[in-house]
Design a protein around this motif. Structure first.
Motif, short mmCIF file in Angstrom:
data_model
loop_
_atom_site.label_atom_id
_atom_site.label_comp_id
_atom_site.label_asym_id
_atom_site.label_seq_id
_atom_site.Cartn_x
_atom_site.Cartn_y
_atom_site.Cartn_z
N ALA A 76 0.82 -1.21 0.00
CA ALA A 76 0.00 0.00 0.00
C ALA A 76 0.86 1.26 0.00
N GLN A 77 1.98 1.24 0.70
CA GLN A 77 2.86 2.39 0.72
C GLN A 77 3.65 2.52 -0.59
N ALA A 78 4.13 1.39 -1.08
CA ALA A 78 4.93 1.41 -2.30
C ALA A 78 4.14 1.87 -3.50
N THR A 79 2.83 1.72 -3.46
CA THR A 79 1.99 2.11 -4.59
C THR A 79 1.20 3.39 -4.34
N SER A 80 1.46 4.07 -3.24
CA SER A 80 0.73 5.29 -2.91
C SER A 80 1.62 6.50 -2.72
N TYR A 81 2.93 6.30 -2.71
CA TYR A 81 3.87 7.39 -2.48
C TYR A 81 4.92 7.30 -3.59
N ASN A 82 4.69 8.03 -4.66
CA ASN A 82 5.48 7.85 -5.87
C ASN A 82 5.86 9.17 -6.51
N ALA A 92 0.88 11.85 -4.35
CA ALA A 92 -0.37 11.10 -4.48
C ALA A 92 -0.90 11.07 -5.90
N ASP A 93 -0.40 11.95 -6.77
CA ASP A 93 -0.94 12.04 -8.13
C ASP A 93 -0.85 10.74 -8.91
N PRO A 94 0.29 10.03 -8.89
CA PRO A 94 0.36 8.81 -9.70
C PRO A 94 -0.71 7.78 -9.35
N ALA A 95 -0.91 7.48 -8.06
CA ALA A 95 -1.94 6.51 -7.69
C ALA A 95 -3.33 7.02 -8.04
N ARG A 96 -3.54 8.31 -7.93
CA ARG A 96 -4.85 8.90 -8.21
C ARG A 96 -5.15 8.92 -9.70
N MET A 97 -4.12 9.11 -10.53
CA MET A 97 -4.32 9.30 -11.96
C MET A 97 -3.96 8.10 -12.82
N ALA A 98 -3.44 7.04 -12.20
CA ALA A 98 -2.92 5.91 -12.99
C ALA A 98 -3.98 5.21 -13.83
N GLY A 99 -5.22 5.39 -13.50
CA GLY A 99 -6.28 4.76 -14.29
C GLY A 99 -6.35 5.26 -15.72
N SER A 100 -5.71 6.39 -16.02
CA SER A 100 -5.72 6.92 -17.38
C SER A 100 -4.72 6.21 -18.28
N LEU A 101 -3.82 5.40 -17.70
CA LEU A 101 -2.78 4.73 -18.47
C LEU A 101 -3.26 3.37 -18.96
N HIS A 102 -3.20 3.17 -20.27
CA HIS A 102 -3.61 1.90 -20.88
C HIS A 102 -2.35 1.17 -21.33
N GLN A 222 1.11 3.44 -11.47
CA GLN A 222 1.84 4.46 -10.72
C GLN A 222 3.29 4.06 -10.46
N ASN A 223 3.62 2.79 -10.63
CA ASN A 223 4.99 2.32 -10.44
C ASN A 223 5.71 2.06 -11.76
N GLY A 224 5.09 2.46 -12.89
CA GLY A 224 5.80 2.40 -14.15
C GLY A 224 5.37 1.34 -15.13
N ALA A 225 4.13 0.86 -15.01
CA ALA A 225 3.63 -0.17 -15.92
C ALA A 225 3.74 0.28 -17.38
N PRO A 226 3.87 -0.68 -18.30
CA PRO A 226 4.02 -2.11 -18.05
C PRO A 226 5.47 -2.56 -17.94
N LEU A 227 6.41 -1.64 -18.14
CA LEU A 227 7.82 -2.00 -18.18
C LEU A 227 8.65 -0.85 -17.64
N ARG A 228 9.47 -1.11 -16.64
CA ARG A 228 10.31 -0.07 -16.07
C ARG A 228 11.70 -0.63 -15.77
N LEU A 229 12.63 0.28 -15.64
CA LEU A 229 14.00 -0.07 -15.29
C LEU A 229 14.16 -0.01 -13.77
#
Length: 319
Positions: A76-82, A92-102, A222-229
């Motif tokens: 919960a912390q790793a995906t809410s503080y980015n 908080a923006d990434p977790a709040r807005m990540a639904g826009s990423l396909h 919010q953590n860089g889907a679908p591929l991150r370094l």
């Protein structure tokens, strides 16, 4: 779980951008940090709920040769503080807005100084390699840290499949540019798309990792889907998210933060407690979830594995 505010000496220095370019941006960031107590109570997006085939929880397997024994940062912390400025400048923006990423369909261009340039679908690319679990420390340049259980494959395996030519000296990574999906790209806080890079020998090191999952689940937006370094001995901004292109080059790439503030964010960005950021100390860090601070380790605790890569290199000058 509530998240305690950052150490004041660090908090007032955020965001990682020169203040003169956009005073309004800075004011908004400070306000966002002031509301940080509710950040970690927000539920990650639905994209984080799926599990990857064959995934195991970190606690259910023995430690691998590159894992760390540190307690894992709760999901919960790793995906809410980015930090993911493509979604916005507040934590908080990434977790709040990540639904826009396909993330499907999604392709990755592999090109440059290689013998096999191609564009590949993300699912095909992922199928090329057996997925591995890695538990890595992650140290942000801002002075906070996490312990992340990634799922993915070694970057070296992908580069070898690309068959570098003799001219290849660096690897350049480019993130998705799509303001419709990334609302933060509608502003000019950075020059988009986000670009990062490594020396080829760094990229071929066994620790350099391409992540497609987090804690046994599909990687959240919010953590860089679908591929991150993930390069755990460097500050977090080097670990570029939502990658769409990997290019081998002869010359050192011009990377986003180095262009934005070259006196603050160098190309190497190795974690170094002896070299302060111009606006704050790097000698200590605060692990997310902890109340106190701890000493920052050289190369984020990976010195035994990677220090040899920089023999003879002035790490103060080449920060």
């Amino acid at each position: 779980m509530a998240h305690e505010p950052e150490d004041p000496s660090v908090q007032k220095e955020l965001p990682r951008r020169t203040f003169l370019r956009n005073a309004t941006l800075f004011a908004g960031t400070v306000a966002g940090l002031g509301g940080g107590l509710e950040l970690l109570s927000r539920r990650p997006g639905a994209a984080a709920e799926g599990t990857l085939p064959g995934a195991v929880t970190p606690a259910a397997r023995p430690l691998g040769p590159y894992d760390v024994k540190d307690p894992i940062t709760p999901y919960a912390q790793a995906t809410s503080y980015n930090n993911f400025y493509e979604f916005g400048i507040d934590k908080a923006d990434p977790a709040r807005m990540a639904g826009s990423l396909h993330t499907r369909p999604w392709t990755v261009r592999l090109d440059g100084e290689v013998r096999k340039p191609q564009t590949v679908d993300i699912d095909t690319l992922q199928s090329w390699f057996p997925l591995e679990d890695r538990i890595y420390r992650m140290r942000c340049v801002e002075g906070w840290s996490m312990v992340m259980p990634w799922l993915g494959f070694p970057l070296a395996a992908l580069i070898r499949r690309m068959e570098p030519t003799s001219k290849a000296k660096y690897v350049q990574f480019t993130a998705l540019y799509d303001p419709k999906q990334f609302p933060g790209q509608r502003g000019n806080v950075l020059d988009w798309p986000y670009v990062e890079g490594l020396r080829l020998d760094e990229a071929l090191h066994p620790l350099a990792f391409m992540a497609v999952g987090l804690q046994g689940r599909v990687l959240p937006g919010q953590n860089g889907a679908p591929l991150r370094l993930a390069v755990p001995w460097k500050y977090g901004f080097k670990s570029i998210k939502s990658v769409v292109r990997i290019t081998l080059t002869e010359k050192q790439p011009h990377t986003t933060w180095s262009l934005a503030a070259p006196d603050e964010y160098g190309f190497y960005a190795n974690v170094n407690p002896a070299v302060d950021h111009p606006r704050w100390s790097q000698a200590t860090e605060r692990r997310i979830g902890d109340l106190g601070r701890r000493k920052t380790l050289p190369f984020n605790g990976y010195a035994d594995q990677v220090a040899h890569l920089y023999t003879g290199l002035d790490l103060r000058r080449n920060f």
